[in-house]
Design a protein around this motif. Sequence first.
Motif, PDB file in Angstrom:
ATOM      1  N   LYS A  94      -0.728   4.614  -4.665  1.00 19.22           N
ATOM      2  CA  LYS A  94      -0.766   5.539  -5.802  1.00 19.22           C
ATOM      3  C   LYS A  94       0.618   6.058  -6.178  1.00 19.22           C
ATOM      4  O   LYS A  94       1.519   6.120  -5.355  1.00 19.22           O
ATOM      5  CB  LYS A  94      -1.722   6.693  -5.524  1.00 19.22           C
ATOM      6  CG  LYS A  94      -1.173   7.768  -4.649  1.00 19.22           C
ATOM      7  CD  LYS A  94      -2.039   9.024  -4.728  1.00 19.22           C
ATOM      8  CE  LYS A  94      -1.308  10.133  -3.978  1.00 19.22           C
ATOM      9  NZ  LYS A  94      -2.074  11.310  -3.724  1.00 19.22           N
ATOM     10  N   ASN A  95       0.750   6.433  -7.436  1.00 20.09           N
ATOM     11  CA  ASN A  95       2.003   6.926  -8.020  1.00 20.09           C
ATOM     12  C   ASN A  95       3.074   5.846  -7.988  1.00 20.09           C
ATOM     13  O   ASN A  95       4.225   6.083  -7.624  1.00 20.09           O
ATOM     14  CB  ASN A  95       2.482   8.202  -7.330  1.00 20.09           C
ATOM     15  CG  ASN A  95       3.513   8.951  -8.160  1.00 20.09           C
ATOM     16  OD1 ASN A  95       3.535   8.844  -9.387  1.00 20.09           O
ATOM     17  ND2 ASN A  95       4.367   9.696  -7.501  1.00 20.09           N
ATOM     18  N   ASP A 104       9.073   4.441  -5.719  1.00 16.98           N
ATOM     19  CA  ASP A 104       9.888   4.874  -6.845  1.00 16.98           C
ATOM     20  C   ASP A 104      10.760   3.727  -7.348  1.00 16.98           C
ATOM     21  O   ASP A 104      10.954   2.727  -6.648  1.00 16.98           O
ATOM     22  CB  ASP A 104      10.725   6.097  -6.457  1.00 16.98           C
ATOM     23  CG  ASP A 104      11.656   5.797  -5.302  1.00 16.98           C
ATOM     24  OD1 ASP A 104      12.672   5.121  -5.543  1.00 16.98           O
ATOM     25  OD2 ASP A 104      11.383   6.223  -4.158  1.00 16.98           O
ATOM     26  N   PRO A 109       0.787  -1.237   0.000  1.00 18.47           N
ATOM     27  CA  PRO A 109       0.000   0.000   0.000  1.00 18.47           C
ATOM     28  C   PRO A 109       0.819   1.288   0.000  1.00 18.47           C
ATOM     29  O   PRO A 109       0.252   2.369  -0.137  1.00 18.47           O
ATOM     30  CB  PRO A 109      -0.825  -0.088   1.299  1.00 18.47           C
ATOM     31  CG  PRO A 109      -0.521  -1.410   1.907  1.00 18.47           C
ATOM     32  CD  PRO A 109       0.675  -1.993   1.250  1.00 18.47           C
ATOM     33  N   ASN A 110       2.141   1.203   0.128  1.00 19.77           N
ATOM     34  CA  ASN A 110       2.967   2.423   0.149  1.00 19.77           C
ATOM     35  C   ASN A 110       2.664   3.288  -1.074  1.00 19.77           C
ATOM     36  O   ASN A 110       2.547   2.773  -2.174  1.00 19.77           O
ATOM     37  CB  ASN A 110       4.457   2.086   0.085  1.00 19.77           C
ATOM     38  CG  ASN A 110       4.864   0.989   1.038  1.00 19.77           C
ATOM     39  OD1 ASN A 110       4.259  -0.078   1.033  1.00 19.77           O
ATOM     40  ND2 ASN A 110       5.866   1.237   1.829  1.00 19.77           N
ATOM     41  N   GLU A 111       2.639   4.594  -0.860  1.00 21.28           N
ATOM     42  CA  GLU A 111       2.469   5.513  -1.990  1.00 21.28           C
ATOM     43  C   GLU A 111       3.832   5.921  -2.516  1.00 21.28           C
ATOM     44  O   GLU A 111       4.839   5.825  -1.806  1.00 21.28           O
ATOM     45  CB  GLU A 111       1.693   6.747  -1.530  1.00 21.28           C
ATOM     46  CG  GLU A 111       0.282   6.371  -1.127  1.00 21.28           C
ATOM     47  CD  GLU A 111      -0.507   7.538  -0.559  1.00 21.28           C
ATOM     48  OE1 GLU A 111       0.081   8.600  -0.309  1.00 21.28           O
ATOM     49  OE2 GLU A 111      -1.717   7.352  -0.361  1.00 21.28           O
ATOM     50  N   ASN A 112       3.862   6.393  -3.761  1.00 20.43           N
ATOM     51  CA  ASN A 112       5.100   6.900  -4.373  1.00 20.43           C
ATOM     52  C   ASN A 112       6.234   5.874  -4.330  1.00 20.43           C
ATOM     53  O   ASN A 112       7.368   6.202  -3.982  1.00 20.43           O
ATOM     54  CB  ASN A 112       5.571   8.192  -3.684  1.00 20.43           C
ATOM     55  CG  ASN A 112       4.521   9.284  -3.707  1.00 20.43           C
ATOM     56  OD1 ASN A 112       3.948   9.568  -4.745  1.00 20.43           O
ATOM     57  ND2 ASN A 112       4.250   9.879  -2.558  1.00 20.43           N
ATOM     58  N   SER A 136       7.392   5.822  -9.774  1.00 16.54           N
ATOM     59  CA  SER A 136       7.874   7.174 -10.059  1.00 16.54           C
ATOM     60  C   SER A 136       9.404   7.198 -10.099  1.00 16.54           C
ATOM     61  O   SER A 136      10.068   6.248  -9.700  1.00 16.54           O
ATOM     62  CB  SER A 136       7.357   8.142  -8.994  1.00 16.54           C
ATOM     63  OG  SER A 136       7.775   7.709  -7.717  1.00 16.54           O
ATOM     64  N   GLY A 137       9.931   8.320 -10.578  1.00 18.92           N
ATOM     65  CA  GLY A 137      11.381   8.518 -10.556  1.00 18.92           C
ATOM     66  C   GLY A 137      12.079   8.041 -11.812  1.00 18.92           C
ATOM     67  O   GLY A 137      11.586   8.224 -12.921  1.00 18.92           O
ATOM     68  N   PHE A 173      -2.747   4.760  -9.747  1.00 19.69           N
ATOM     69  CA  PHE A 173      -2.032   5.829 -10.425  1.00 19.69           C
ATOM     70  C   PHE A 173      -0.617   5.366 -10.723  1.00 19.69           C
ATOM     71  O   PHE A 173       0.100   4.968  -9.804  1.00 19.69           O
ATOM     72  CB  PHE A 173      -1.985   6.998  -9.429  1.00 19.69           C
ATOM     73  CG  PHE A 173      -1.746   8.336 -10.031  1.00 19.69           C
ATOM     74  CD1 PHE A 173      -2.783   9.020 -10.620  1.00 19.69           C
ATOM     75  CD2 PHE A 173      -0.489   8.913  -9.982  1.00 19.69           C
ATOM     76  CE1 PHE A 173      -2.570  10.275 -11.162  1.00 19.69           C
ATOM     77  CE2 PHE A 173      -0.274  10.170 -10.513  1.00 19.69           C
ATOM     78  CZ  PHE A 173      -1.317  10.849 -11.099  1.00 19.69           C
ATOM     79  N   PHE A 174      -0.211   5.371 -11.982  1.00 15.61           N
ATOM     80  CA  PHE A 174       1.154   4.971 -12.354  1.00 15.61           C
ATOM     81  C   PHE A 174       1.940   6.159 -12.873  1.00 15.61           C
ATOM     82  O   PHE A 174       1.404   7.024 -13.555  1.00 15.61           O
ATOM     83  CB  PHE A 174       1.119   3.922 -13.471  1.00 15.61           C
ATOM     84  CG  PHE A 174       0.599   2.594 -13.039  1.00 15.61           C
ATOM     85  CD1 PHE A 174       1.427   1.685 -12.399  1.00 15.61           C
ATOM     86  CD2 PHE A 174      -0.735   2.252 -13.258  1.00 15.61           C
ATOM     87  CE1 PHE A 174       0.946   0.456 -11.990  1.00 15.61           C
ATOM     88  CE2 PHE A 174      -1.228   1.034 -12.851  1.00 15.61           C
ATOM     89  CZ  PHE A 174      -0.384   0.128 -12.211  1.00 15.61           C
ATOM     90  N   ALA A 175       3.237   6.144 -12.598  1.00 19.08           N
ATOM     91  CA  ALA A 175       4.122   7.108 -13.253  1.00 19.08           C
ATOM     92  C   ALA A 175       4.206   6.735 -14.732  1.00 19.08           C
ATOM     93  O   ALA A 175       4.190   5.558 -15.088  1.00 19.08           O
ATOM     94  CB  ALA A 175       5.496   7.079 -12.603  1.00 19.08           C
ATOM     95  N   ASP A 176       4.296   7.765 -15.588  1.00 22.18           N
ATOM     96  CA  ASP A 176       4.185   7.554 -17.036  1.00 22.18           C
ATOM     97  C   ASP A 176       5.252   6.627 -17.611  1.00 22.18           C
ATOM     98  O   ASP A 176       4.956   5.760 -18.427  1.00 22.18           O
ATOM     99  CB  ASP A 176       4.283   8.904 -17.769  1.00 22.18           C
ATOM    100  CG  ASP A 176       3.063   9.765 -17.542  1.00 22.18           C
ATOM    101  OD1 ASP A 176       1.975   9.204 -17.344  1.00 22.18           O
ATOM    102  OD2 ASP A 176       3.202  11.004 -17.559  1.00 22.18           O
TER     103      ASP A 176
END
Lengths: 466, 203
Positions: free
Chosen positions: B81-82, B22, B17-20, B85-86, B108-111
Motif C-alpha cells: 500500500k501507498n 517511495d 509487498p513493501n509498503e510506502n 509516495s514522495g 493504494f497509490f500516491a496521487d
Amino acid sequence: MSTPKTLFDKVWDAHVVRQIEGGPDVLFIDRHFIHEVTSPVAFLGLEGRHASVLFSERTFATADHNTPTINQHLPVADPQSASQLDALERNAHKYDISHWGLGHQKNGIVHVVGPENGITLPGMTIVCGDSHTSTHGAFGAIAFGIGTSEVEMVLATQCIMQPKPKKMRITVNGQPGKGVLSKDIILYVIAQISASGATGYFVEYAGQVFENMSMEGRMTVCNMSIEMGARGGMIAPDATTLSYLKGRDLSPKGEQWDKLVPYWQTLKTDEGATFDVDLTFDAADIEPQITYGTNPGLGTGVTQHIPMADTIKDGAASYKKSLQYMGFAENESMLGKPVDFVFLGSCTNGRIEDFRAFASIVKGRQKASHVTAWLVPGSHVVEKQIQDEGILDILTQAGFELRQPGCSACLAMNEDKIPAGKYAVSTSNRNFEGRQGPGARTLLASPLVAAAAAVTGEVSDPRQFI
Amino acid sequence: MAYDKFTILRSSAVPMPNENVDTDQIIPARFLKATERKGFGDNLFRDWRYNSDNTPKADFVLNNPTYSSEGVSRKILVGGKNFGSGSSREHAAWAIYDYGFRCVVSSFFADIFRNNAINVGILPVQVSPEFLEKIFAAIEADPQTELEINLPEQTITLLATGDSESFAINSYKKNNLTNGYDDIDYLLSMKNEIEAFAETRPF
C-alpha cells in the motif's frame, strides 16, 4: 443564500475552464515554476509535437535541484549537471521565460524564491514539477507538484487535468510550548495520521496555531503536506499574508493591489462548509519532534522512545525493515543518539526565520568537533539577510560555515551527500532510504533540534538551551 | 511521448509487498541528471537491486530467477500500500515503463505517481487490501501464476482461480489509455477556450 464553500472550493472552482463528463476538470494554472531536473524532457516533448509555450509570462525558471553549494562562480564540474543547467537556460531563452540561473542574484530554491519575490499570491493555482510545490499553499493558493508530462501540458496549454480531490481540515488549537516550531507541529500531525493519511485529499490548516504563525512557519507546514500524502495544503490569507506580500518585487502595486485586497479577503472557508475529514489537535500535546524511521510519519517527541512495532499502523515487516535500515531498535531512547551530520536548509526550513532559530541556540556555543554541518540558505536573498542581521558572525564564531543556496543535501543530487551509514539530523522533508545519499540515515527535525544536535553531537532536547 | 495502447494484459507478476515504496527507491535522485528520456529502466530500484559495487543483490525480487519468465519480462508489478509516495519525479514511472512493466497493482497509490503512471501509459490498478493479499498469496504459491487486467471491462482476474475484482478509472482516462491519446492533444484542441479564460484572470 448560496451553499457555503471551503477556501479550497472557492479557489478551485474559479479555475475550472471545462468539466469533462466522467473525467477530470480542466484547471487553469496562474503560475508555473520550472527547474532544471524535471523540465528538459517536457521541452523535448513540446518540440516533438511542434507546440510552443502558450503564456511564457506565467512560467518562471530557477536552477536549484542540481546545483553546487560551494564555488558557484566556477563552471559546474559534473558534465551531466552542467548539461541540465544549460538546457534550462537554453529553453528559457528560446521561449522567453524568466530565468534565474546559477549566479543570478534572485537564484535559490524554487519554493523560497517564488514567495519572497511576490510571484506567489493568494487565490492562485500554482504548479511545478516538484512535490513540495505545496509550500505556496501558505498564501491561500492551490499549489501542488506535477510530473514532467504535466509540465509539458502546462507549458503548451497553461492548463492541467485533475480530478477534484477530497477535502480535509486539520485544526490545531492552543499555544505551542517552549521550543516548539512550525516544523514540530507538522511532523507531529504526520506522525498522528501516517505518511499516507491524507492521500487523495487537499488539506486546509485552521486554528489558532496557524493563525498566529509567521509566513515562514506557514510555508514549512504547507511544504510538508505531501509527506502525509496530501496533494497540497493551504491556509486562508489574512493580515499576516498581505503584510508579507506588500511591496515585494513582483507583488501587484498601487491600484492593482487595492483591487485584489477585497477579493483576497473573501478567500476563507464559509461558516457551515463541510470537509470530508475534519481533524483537531491540541498544541499543548506537541513537544519538539524527531523522526526515527524511513518515512516522515515515523516520528515522535525528542524525549520519547522508539515505538514498538505493534503500535504502528503500517505493517510490522515494513516497520522493522525501516528500523533496521536506521540501525535502531524498538523502545530505544531518541535522546543521546549519536549524530554525524547536521543539515540546515531546503524548501522546508531554508528561510531567514530558520537561520535565526538555529543561531539562537548556537550563539555563544561551539559546534561539536565530530559533527559536519551543512548550512544552506534557500536563496541569495536569505543569504544576504543572514549577513545583514549579524547571524553569519554568530555562526562563524560557533564554528559553522555558510554554503551557497540550493536544494543541496535534501535530495543529494549534487555533491552534498551524507555518507553511507552516517546519521544526519536534517531540517529537510524526507527521511527515505538513501534520500540524502546512498545508505545515509536521516532524522528529520526543526532548526532548533538541529542546532542542539550540532552543538552536543547527539540527539538533544533544544529546550535546555532556551 | 507515444506509448503502447492498453486493452487486455495477461502476464505473470513481480511481487513487492513493501509498503510506502517511495519514488526515491524507484529511482534515486542521482539518476535524474539526464536531459532525455532514455535508459531509466537500468536504474529502476537501483539501491535495492544493486550493491554499491554494482553487483546484483541476490535477495532482491528483480534479481530472483523465480520471478523471471525465461527471459520474458513480466508486465505486472504488484506493490504494497501507498505505492509511489514522495517525490513527483515522473522518472519513476519512466523507469517502471522502460523496464517493461505496463501495469502496477496496489491497494493504494500516491496521487502524483498515479497521474504520472497514466500519463506515460502504465495502468495503476487499485484493488482492495483483501484482493491484494490474495494476489500475493497466489504468486507465493505459484510464481508463474498469471493475472489478467481487462481495461475495457475494468477487471483484474487471477486466471488460475478465476478470482476477480473490478477497479475504478474515469472514462476519460480509460479512453486515453485504450487509444494511446494524451491530455495535451485534448487541451490543444480547446486552445481558444483557454485563451478566453486567461483574459478573465485577475493576475
